[in-house]
Write an enzyme that holds these catalytic residues in place. Structure first.
Site, mmCIF file in Angstrom:
data_model
loop_
_atom_site.group_PDB
_atom_site.id
_atom_site.type_symbol
_atom_site.label_atom_id
_atom_site.label_comp_id
_atom_site.label_asym_id
_atom_site.label_seq_id
_atom_site.Cartn_x
_atom_site.Cartn_y
_atom_site.Cartn_z
ATOM 1 N N THR A 75 37.718 88.222 -40.408
ATOM 2 C CA THR A 75 37.851 86.798 -40.085
ATOM 3 C C THR A 75 36.685 86.412 -39.181
ATOM 4 O OG1 THR A 75 40.238 86.773 -40.258
ATOM 5 C CG2 THR A 75 39.279 85.204 -38.701
ATOM 6 N N VAL A 108 50.158 82.287 -45.147
ATOM 7 C CA VAL A 108 49.258 81.699 -44.157
ATOM 8 C C VAL A 108 49.426 82.466 -42.846
ATOM 9 C CG1 VAL A 108 48.712 79.610 -42.837
ATOM 10 C CG2 VAL A 108 49.410 79.412 -45.229
ATOM 11 N N THR A 122 41.444 86.901 -33.952
ATOM 12 C CA THR A 122 41.433 87.638 -35.209
ATOM 13 C C THR A 122 42.493 88.734 -35.124
ATOM 14 O OG1 THR A 122 40.073 88.911 -36.768
ATOM 15 C CG2 THR A 122 39.628 89.233 -34.434
ATOM 16 N N GLY A 123 42.883 89.280 -36.263
ATOM 17 C CA GLY A 123 43.895 90.330 -36.271
ATOM 18 C C GLY A 123 45.047 89.958 -37.175
ATOM 19 N N VAL A 124 46.153 90.634 -37.011
ATOM 20 C CA VAL A 124 47.297 90.424 -37.899
ATOM 21 C C VAL A 124 47.988 89.115 -37.507
ATOM 22 C CG1 VAL A 124 49.462 91.378 -38.736
ATOM 23 C CG2 VAL A 124 47.570 92.906 -38.139
ATOM 24 N N GLY A 125 47.844 88.118 -38.371
ATOM 25 C CA GLY A 125 48.305 86.774 -38.043
ATOM 26 C C GLY A 125 49.778 86.681 -37.711
#
Ligand code: ASP
Length: 279
Positions: free
Chosen positions: A139, A168, A190-193
């Site tokens: 991302t 999403v 950024t990372g695991v949403g």
């Protein structure tokens, strides 16, 4: 960090430096930076975005202007790699903070955006070859503070690996994957949403940092990221600037490629440096 990513980031910083020093606004700077990152194809955003599990590339992006407090996220948009420019163009027109899918594509079509379908969107197997296992990393985001001390944040992504179609994450959610308020600071996550959103998102972290004294800020950063990892099960990272110009890069993941540009100097790394003061 791959040599190509390092070279690209250094070159991009060199290009952006005169714009910053000549007084370009924070919003335009942040959009310009993310547009370049998207266009490079080196990251999971823009031309390099990975597909969802049905083979379709759907991109998410968000932008917030810390001066006007206008904000917008757009999600699940097909066929338009330059998401930062699209979300910035659409921001402020509807009064809404999030728009998704087909209606964004239609708006873009009506306003002269030609859907540019990269080869990988016509043939998803190319995308899968490039990102084996649909791992999804990269991302992109930018936070900027201009000479007038205005702040802005932009985030853009192709999402995470093995996504259900329609999924999403945090990136296009205001207060989740991006946030900017001149009175508090600006952040791009950024990372695991899923984990980032459950932990309260980047807006919560910026609020905590804005209320903290200098020596506590590194502890708050690392505790917040560790909480996302340990309690919500996802690695995460962030870049940010506070209202006084202090800036940071931090992550719980093994690495996070990032760069700083400040007063003619730039620095590129894949290891977070915690909090730094402007001078
Ligand atoms: N945060 C992004 C998402 O959940 C992915 C990432 O940052 O790698 O969609």
């Amino acid at each position: 960090m791959t040599p190509s990513a390092r070279d690209f980031l250094k070159e991009m910083m060199t290009e952006l430096e005169p714009r910053l020093s000549e007084g370009e606004g924070a919003l335009e700077l942040a959009v310009r930076c993310v547009d370049r990152l998207e266009d490079s194809g080196l990251f999971n955003a823009g031309k390099g975005a990975i597909s969802q599990s049905d083979g379709v590339v759907r991109r998410d992006a968000g932008v917030m202007d810390g001066r006007s407090l206008e904000a917008l996220g757009i999600s699940q948009v097909r066929g338009i790699p330059s998401m930062a420019r699209l979300v910035a163009a659409l921001m402020g027109r509807s009064g809404h903070v999030h728009l998704s899918g087909t209606m964004v594509e239609r708006w873009a079509g009506r306003h002269g955006w030609t859907p540019g379908l990269p080869e990988e969107e016509r043939d998803p197997t190319l995308c899968w070859e490039r990102a084996p296992g649909l791992a999804g990393e990269g991302t992109v985001g930018c936070v900027a503070r201009d000479l007038q001390r205005n702040l802005a944040a932009v985030t853009s992504t192709g999402g995470i690996g093995r996504m259900w179609p329609g999924r999403v994450g945090d990136s296009p959610i205001v207060g989740g994957g991006f946030y900017a308020d001149n009175e508090r600071g600006a952040i791009s996550m950024t990372g695991v949403g899923e984990a980032i959103l459950k932990a309260g998102g980047g807006g919560a972290l910026i609020a905590l940092l804005a209320g903290a004294s200098g020596e506590n800020r590194d502890r708050i950063l690392s505790e917040f990221l560790e909480r996302i990892r340990a309690r919500f099960g996802g690695e995460a990272g962030c870049v940010g600037i506070d209202r006084d110009g202090g800036y940071f890069a931090a992550h719980s993941s093994h690495r996070m490629v990032h760069g700083f540009l400040k007063k003619g100097r730039h620095h590129v790394s894949d290891q977070g440096s915690g909090y730094r003061d402007l001078d």
